[in-house]
Structures are given as C-alpha cells and as structure tokens.
Design a protein around this motif. Structure first.
Motif, PDB file in Angstrom:
ATOM      1  N   ASN A 350       0.815  -1.211   0.000  1.00 33.16           N
ATOM      2  CA  ASN A 350       0.000   0.000   0.000  1.00 33.16           C
ATOM      3  C   ASN A 350       0.851   1.263   0.000  1.00 33.16           C
ATOM      4  O   ASN A 350       0.364   2.342  -0.362  1.00 33.16           O
ATOM      5  CB  ASN A 350      -0.918   0.000   1.224  1.00 33.16           C
ATOM      6  CG  ASN A 350      -2.186  -0.802   0.987  1.00 33.16           C
ATOM      7  OD1 ASN A 350      -2.949  -0.506   0.088  1.00 33.16           O
ATOM      8  ND2 ASN A 350      -2.396  -1.832   1.786  1.00 33.16           N
ATOM      9  N   ASP A 351       2.098   1.151   0.420  1.00 29.67           N
ATOM     10  CA  ASP A 351       2.965   2.325   0.397  1.00 29.67           C
ATOM     11  C   ASP A 351       3.170   2.830  -1.029  1.00 29.67           C
ATOM     12  O   ASP A 351       3.170   4.038  -1.285  1.00 29.67           O
ATOM     13  CB  ASP A 351       4.313   1.999   1.049  1.00 29.67           C
ATOM     14  CG  ASP A 351       4.988   0.785   0.421  1.00 29.67           C
ATOM     15  OD1 ASP A 351       4.270  -0.122  -0.055  1.00 29.67           O
ATOM     16  OD2 ASP A 351       6.236   0.742   0.411  1.00 29.67           O
ATOM     17  N   ILE A 352       3.309   1.902  -1.978  1.00 30.52           N
ATOM     18  CA  ILE A 352       3.495   2.292  -3.375  1.00 30.52           C
ATOM     19  C   ILE A 352       2.238   2.979  -3.917  1.00 30.52           C
ATOM     20  O   ILE A 352       2.320   4.001  -4.613  1.00 30.52           O
ATOM     21  CB  ILE A 352       3.848   1.069  -4.237  1.00 30.52           C
ATOM     22  CG1 ILE A 352       5.197   0.499  -3.803  1.00 30.52           C
ATOM     23  CG2 ILE A 352       3.879   1.424  -5.718  1.00 30.52           C
ATOM     24  CD1 ILE A 352       5.585  -0.778  -4.507  1.00 30.52           C
ATOM     25  N   VAL A 353       1.072   2.435  -3.580  1.00 32.98           N
ATOM     26  CA  VAL A 353      -0.182   3.045  -4.029  1.00 32.98           C
ATOM     27  C   VAL A 353      -0.326   4.442  -3.428  1.00 32.98           C
ATOM     28  O   VAL A 353      -0.785   5.374  -4.094  1.00 32.98           O
ATOM     29  CB  VAL A 353      -1.386   2.164  -3.643  1.00 32.98           C
ATOM     30  CG1 VAL A 353      -2.683   2.801  -4.115  1.00 32.98           C
ATOM     31  CG2 VAL A 353      -1.244   0.768  -4.251  1.00 32.98           C
ATOM     32  N   SER A 354       0.070   4.609  -2.183  1.00 32.10           N
ATOM     33  CA  SER A 354      -0.008   5.924  -1.537  1.00 32.10           C
ATOM     34  C   SER A 354       0.879   6.944  -2.245  1.00 32.10           C
ATOM     35  O   SER A 354       0.491   8.090  -2.461  1.00 32.10           O
ATOM     36  CB  SER A 354       0.401   5.822  -0.064  1.00 32.10           C
ATOM     37  OG  SER A 354      -0.504   5.027   0.661  1.00 32.10           O
ATOM     38  N   TRP A 355       2.080   6.515  -2.615  1.00 34.94           N
ATOM     39  CA  TRP A 355       2.973   7.425  -3.340  1.00 34.94           C
ATOM     40  C   TRP A 355       2.381   7.819  -4.692  1.00 34.94           C
ATOM     41  O   TRP A 355       2.526   8.963  -5.141  1.00 34.94           O
ATOM     42  CB  TRP A 355       4.343   6.776  -3.526  1.00 34.94           C
ATOM     43  CG  TRP A 355       5.212   6.819  -2.315  1.00 34.94           C
ATOM     44  CD1 TRP A 355       5.650   5.749  -1.579  1.00 34.94           C
ATOM     45  CD2 TRP A 355       5.738   7.979  -1.667  1.00 34.94           C
ATOM     46  NE1 TRP A 355       6.409   6.178  -0.517  1.00 34.94           N
ATOM     47  CE2 TRP A 355       6.496   7.537  -0.544  1.00 34.94           C
ATOM     48  CE3 TRP A 355       5.648   9.349  -1.923  1.00 34.94           C
ATOM     49  CZ2 TRP A 355       7.141   8.425   0.312  1.00 34.94           C
ATOM     50  CZ3 TRP A 355       6.299  10.230  -1.067  1.00 34.94           C
ATOM     51  CH2 TRP A 355       7.035   9.772   0.026  1.00 34.94           C
ATOM     52  N   SER A 356       1.706   6.882  -5.351  1.00 35.90           N
ATOM     53  CA  SER A 356       1.093   7.207  -6.641  1.00 35.90           C
ATOM     54  C   SER A 356      -0.035   8.223  -6.468  1.00 35.90           C
ATOM     55  O   SER A 356      -0.175   9.145  -7.276  1.00 35.90           O
ATOM     56  CB  SER A 356       0.572   5.936  -7.317  1.00 35.90           C
ATOM     57  OG  SER A 356      -0.594   5.446  -6.690  1.00 35.90           O
ATOM     58  N   CYS A 357      -0.833   8.057  -5.405  1.00 37.03           N
ATOM     59  CA  CYS A 357      -1.913   9.016  -5.136  1.00 37.03           C
ATOM     60  C   CYS A 357      -1.361  10.393  -4.795  1.00 37.03           C
ATOM     61  O   CYS A 357      -1.910  11.425  -5.208  1.00 37.03           O
ATOM     62  CB  CYS A 357      -2.798   8.507  -3.996  1.00 37.03           C
ATOM     63  SG  CYS A 357      -3.777   7.046  -4.390  1.00 37.03           S
ATOM     64  N   LEU A 358      -0.282  10.408  -4.025  1.00 38.61           N
ATOM     65  CA  LEU A 358       0.344  11.683  -3.677  1.00 38.61           C
ATOM     66  C   LEU A 358       0.914  12.364  -4.916  1.00 38.61           C
ATOM     67  O   LEU A 358       0.798  13.593  -5.080  1.00 38.61           O
ATOM     68  CB  LEU A 358       1.442  11.457  -2.640  1.00 38.61           C
ATOM     69  CG  LEU A 358       2.107  12.717  -2.075  1.00 38.61           C
ATOM     70  CD1 LEU A 358       1.080  13.592  -1.368  1.00 38.61           C
ATOM     71  CD2 LEU A 358       3.238  12.330  -1.114  1.00 38.61           C
ATOM     72  N   ALA A 359       1.514  11.573  -5.806  1.00 42.93           N
ATOM     73  CA  ALA A 359       2.049  12.135  -7.050  1.00 42.93           C
ATOM     74  C   ALA A 359       0.931  12.748  -7.890  1.00 42.93           C
ATOM     75  O   ALA A 359       1.105  13.819  -8.489  1.00 42.93           O
ATOM     76  CB  ALA A 359       2.768  11.044  -7.845  1.00 42.93           C
ATOM     77  N   ARG A 360      -0.223  12.076  -7.926  1.00 37.36           N
ATOM     78  CA  ARG A 360      -1.366  12.602  -8.655  1.00 37.36           C
ATOM     79  C   ARG A 360      -1.814  13.944  -8.084  1.00 37.36           C
ATOM     80  O   ARG A 360      -2.024  14.919  -8.811  1.00 37.36           O
ATOM     81  CB  ARG A 360      -2.525  11.606  -8.614  1.00 37.36           C
ATOM     82  CG  ARG A 360      -3.775  12.090  -9.360  1.00 37.36           C
ATOM     83  CD  ARG A 360      -4.992  11.213  -9.110  1.00 37.36           C
ATOM     84  NE  ARG A 360      -4.818   9.883  -9.674  1.00 37.36           N
ATOM     85  CZ  ARG A 360      -4.609   8.784  -8.939  1.00 37.36           C
ATOM     86  NH1 ARG A 360      -4.568   8.863  -7.613  1.00 37.36           N
ATOM     87  NH2 ARG A 360      -4.465   7.618  -9.522  1.00 37.36           N
ATOM     88  N   ALA A 361      -1.952  14.017  -6.754  1.00 38.79           N
ATOM     89  CA  ALA A 361      -2.446  15.230  -6.103  1.00 38.79           C
ATOM     90  C   ALA A 361      -1.483  16.401  -6.292  1.00 38.79           C
ATOM     91  O   ALA A 361      -1.906  17.526  -6.608  1.00 38.79           O
ATOM     92  CB  ALA A 361      -2.669  14.964  -4.611  1.00 38.79           C
ATOM     93  N   ILE A 362      -0.179  16.149  -6.111  1.00 41.17           N
ATOM     94  CA  ILE A 362       0.805  17.224  -6.257  1.00 41.17           C
ATOM     95  C   ILE A 362       0.850  17.734  -7.689  1.00 41.17           C
ATOM     96  O   ILE A 362       0.922  18.948  -7.945  1.00 41.17           O
ATOM     97  CB  ILE A 362       2.196  16.727  -5.815  1.00 41.17           C
ATOM     98  CG1 ILE A 362       2.203  16.460  -4.300  1.00 41.17           C
ATOM     99  CG2 ILE A 362       3.275  17.733  -6.189  1.00 41.17           C
ATOM    100  CD1 ILE A 362       3.486  15.830  -3.800  1.00 41.17           C
ATOM    101  N   THR A 363       0.785  16.819  -8.637  1.00 40.29           N
ATOM    102  CA  THR A 363       0.818  17.215 -10.051  1.00 40.29           C
ATOM    103  C   THR A 363      -0.396  18.060 -10.415  1.00 40.29           C
ATOM    104  O   THR A 363      -0.268  19.094 -11.089  1.00 40.29           O
ATOM    105  CB  THR A 363       0.879  15.970 -10.955  1.00 40.29           C
ATOM    106  OG1 THR A 363       2.025  15.188 -10.626  1.00 40.29           O
ATOM    107  CG2 THR A 363       0.941  16.377 -12.425  1.00 40.29           C
ATOM    108  N   ILE A 364      -1.581  17.628  -9.976  1.00 41.53           N
ATOM    109  CA  ILE A 364      -2.802  18.399 -10.268  1.00 41.53           C
ATOM    110  C   ILE A 364      -2.702  19.800  -9.686  1.00 41.53           C
ATOM    111  O   ILE A 364      -2.989  20.799 -10.360  1.00 41.53           O
ATOM    112  CB  ILE A 364      -4.044  17.674  -9.721  1.00 41.53           C
ATOM    113  CG1 ILE A 364      -4.292  16.384 -10.493  1.00 41.53           C
ATOM    114  CG2 ILE A 364      -5.283  18.581  -9.803  1.00 41.53           C
ATOM    115  CD1 ILE A 364      -5.403  15.526  -9.919  1.00 41.53           C
ATOM    116  N   ALA A 365      -2.295  19.886  -8.416  1.00 44.58           N
ATOM    117  CA  ALA A 365      -2.202  21.192  -7.758  1.00 44.58           C
ATOM    118  C   ALA A 365      -1.208  22.099  -8.480  1.00 44.58           C
ATOM    119  O   ALA A 365      -1.485  23.293  -8.704  1.00 44.58           O
ATOM    120  CB  ALA A 365      -1.789  21.011  -6.300  1.00 44.58           C
TER     121      ALA A 365
END
Length: 429
Positions: A350-365
């Motif tokens: 789940n750590d890898i999935v969390s990093w992917s979600c964080l990457a999505r959020a930072i990129t969008i912002a």
C-alpha cells in the motif's frame, strides 16, 4: 475467476448505468446549476465516507482472508463507531459547507448538514460491512448489494427533482439507510454459521492499523480531488455553472474508473489470497495492454464528443467538449493504474499506491495553479489538463515500483502468525 469477473461486471455495471442515468436526468431537467449542486453533494459525501472509513474496508478483507478471526468484535466496533458518526458528522458537514460561496442552495444549513451527515455515517458503516460480506460472498449477492445505493439515488432524483428542495441530500440519506437495511441481515446470517471460536476471538488490530494507514491516505487523496476542484470552481462561479460543466467532463475519468472498480473488490479479495510478485508482472502487462486498447477507442471517439454532448446533455453543456477531449487522453493511465492498485494492495504494498496518489495530487495542484495564474485558458480546461497530468504521474509511480521488488515483509510475518494460530487451534482439546 474469469466467469466470476464477467458476472460481477454484468451486475455491477447496472450501478454505473444508474449513475450515468442520474447525471443525464439532472442535466436535462435541471441544467448546469442543478448538475453543479449534485456534484457538490456527491463529492462532499464521498470525501466524508473516505475520511471516516479510515482505510479499513480493504484492510478488513485482507485480515479476514489471512487470519479469519475476530468477526464478532469487528461488528461490535463498527456499530459503535457508526453511532459516533451519526452525532458528529452533521457538525463536520456544516463546517465543510461553508467552503462554498453559493449559499442560495443551502436555504437551511442545519437540515442539509443533518441529511448529509446521516447519509455519510450510514454509507461509512455500509463500506465496513461490505468488506466483511466480500470475504464470504464475492458473487451475485455481493454485486446486487453494491448497486443498491445508486438504485435509490436514481429513483429519488427522478421523483423529487424540481418538486422539493435538497433533492440530492434526501436521495443520499435514503440510499445510506436502505443500503444498511439490505446488508445487515446478510452479514448476521453469514456470521451465525461460523464456528464460535472463530467469530468470538479477538481482532488483530495491529495488522489492521498497519494496512489501513496507507489505504486511508489513498481514500482521502481520491476524495479531496473532486471536492477541492468543486470548491475552487464554486468560488470562481457561485452560480455553480462551472461546477456542473466540469462534473460532466470529469465523467471521462469517473466512468472508466467505475468500470474497473466494479471488479476491483473481487480482485483484491482473490489477489490477497493468491497473488505473488511474479503474478504481478502478468497483471502489469495485461493492465497496460487493456489500457492502450481503451486509449485507442478513446481517441477514435474524439469526433463524436460534440454531438454526443449535445444529444445527451443539451446545448447548455457545449463548453464541456474541450475538457472532455483533454481527459480522454488520460484513458490508458486511468485504467491501467486502477487495475494495478488492487494488485499492489493485495501484495501488501500500500505504500506504493499511496505514493502514486500523492504524485497525482501534487501534479494536479501544480498544473492548475500554474495554468490559472500564468495563462488565459478557461479554468475548466486548466483543471482538465491538471487531472490528465495527475493520472500520468500516478501511473508512472506504479509502473516504476511494480517492475521489480519483493512482497511486503509484513505479510510474511502475518503468514507466520497464521501458522501459529492454526497450530494452536489444532492442538486445542
């Protein structure tokens, strides 16, 4: 397995059809403003359920599959927690409502907060119970229970739209109550058939806590994406037209996301039992092949977007054409990442999935902030570019980390613990 996935897709796709039908109904009868109101209520409810679920439903599935004990204690905790939410969520909802500028649709903040709070509390408890039910039944019964929510919302919207105020708040409240009424008898019946030594044993809270932390972060990031997008658009356009337009465009991401999500719980349930790291490579390859095939179809549909928007939603939504085309470019990213997510979760990564979600959020912002302050593009087009780039960033993280590595050592420790528990049970008089 293939037959089960086809069966699950066939039944649960009805839920996707109902969600789409609700969107069409609201757009046709109410226009962009009503669509915006629907989007606000939906995103607020989704955010509250994501936050209050604490990332536990998928963790419960993994726990019960690997340890198979603590059912009764889990149920007791879920119902107590649900009562706490019933009293606390209306207050939290009232605070969140004030993030939106337009108060004309909130003629009674007290009533609206109460309705959304009750709906979110009920649907949070439903999410927990659905995780328990999945362990016992991942076939037709699970699929039918899963679409109750959208059946109720569609029927309520059809009956109440343009007749009463707070249509969508009432619809979600009824959906939450009736979903619970449908699933509780099933859960009680299934657990009553279990061996008492199994259902009365204690729950492995350490395992749940370790698994749920990342899942909660992922759910919050998923929920915040549409909620904050709608909040920002409502500040720019208090009449909610932009919110309604972007909600139609966002369906380009939401629909393939939902279609893959139909089978994601079943995949998580099965993969948490059987998938190893070598099997992940097969999943990775197939996810990309399926994603690219869907991407080709998405690009082929470009010329059809304007007439489709006109036919389905009406001329009032013509400004959504360009954002839809932009988001169609991210189809491969959306589908491939949503297939890889339950696979990584099933492996305990789940750590890898969390990093992917964080990457999505930072990129969008970053993309939205840069585009809004440095270009003259329409805000809904900037938002669409941000969402598309965010999906690309999320997939990149998943692909990089799924290419090599090993299974989470925490799960190997859990497997040892399972062997110890089994040996104790076999040696018991």
């Amino acid at each position: 397995m293939r037959r089960l996935l086809l069966q699950t897709s066939a039944i649960q796709s009805t839920g996707v059809v109902l969600m789409l039908a609700t969107t069409l109904l609201v757009s046709r009868l109410g226009g962009p403003a009503a669509q915006g109101s629907f989007a606000l209520v939906k995103s607020l409810n989704d955010l509250l359920v994501a936050a209050c679920s604490l990332g536990l439903p998928p963790a419960i599935v993994i726990l019960l599959n690997r340890v198979s004990r603590g059912h009764r204690q889990l149920l007791r905790w879920i119902f107590i927690y649900g009562l706490i939410l019933l009293f606390s969520l209306p207050v939290i909802t009232a605070v969140l409502i004030n993030l939106f500028d337009d108060k004309s649709i909130y003629s009674s903040i007290f009533v609206q907060s109460l309705l959304i709070g009750i709906a979110s509390a009920c649907l949070t408890v439903f999410a927990f119970l659905r995780g328990i039910l999945l362990v016992y039944e991942d076939g037709p019964i699970f699929s039918i229970i899963s679409i109750v929510q959208w059946m109720v919302i569609f029927i309520s919207a059809a009956l109440l739209l343009n007749r009463v105020n707070l249509v969508f708040e009432i619809a979600y409240t009824l959906a939450g109550i009736l979903s619970l009424a449908a699933i509780i008898p099933l859960i009680r019946r299934r657990i009553s058939k279990e061996d008492r030594s199994t259902i009365l044993s204690t729950t492995d809270w350490t395992f749940l806590r370790n698994q749920s932390g990342h899942i909660m972060a992922q759910a919050l990031l998923y929920g915040l994406q549409p909620f904050l997008s709608n909040a920002a658009l409502s500040h720019i356009d208090p009449a909610l037209k932009l919110v309604g337009l972007f909600n139609i465009a966002a369906m380009t991401v939401a629909l393939p996301n939902l279609l893959v999500a139909l089978v994601a719980p079943v995949l998580l349930n099965r993969w948490s039992k059987t998938l190893d790291w070598r099997g992940l490579q097969v999943v990775r390859k197939n996810a990309l092949l399926f994603g690219f095939a869907c991407q080709v179809m998405a690009l082929a549909s470009w010329p059809l977007v304007p007439p489709a928007v006109q036919l389905l939603f009406g001329s009032a939504f013509s400004e959504a054409v360009t954002p839809i085309r932009i988001l169609l470019l991210a189809t491969v990213c959306v589908i491939a990442s949503r297939i890889l997510t339950p696979a990584m979760q099933g492996l305990g990564r789940n750590d890898i999935v969390s990093w992917s979600c964080l990457a999505r959020a930072i990129t969008i912002a970053a993309v939205v902030a840069t585009g809004y302050f440095s270009t003259d593009f329409p805000i809904i087009e900037i938002m669409a570019i941000g969402w598309a780039m965010g999906e690309l960033a999320a997939l990149a993280v998943l692909l990089i980390h799924s290419g090599s590595g090993d299974q989470d050592p925490g799960l190997r420790l859990s497997a040892t613990k399972i062997e110890d528990i089994t040996r104790e049970l076999n040696e018991a008089p």
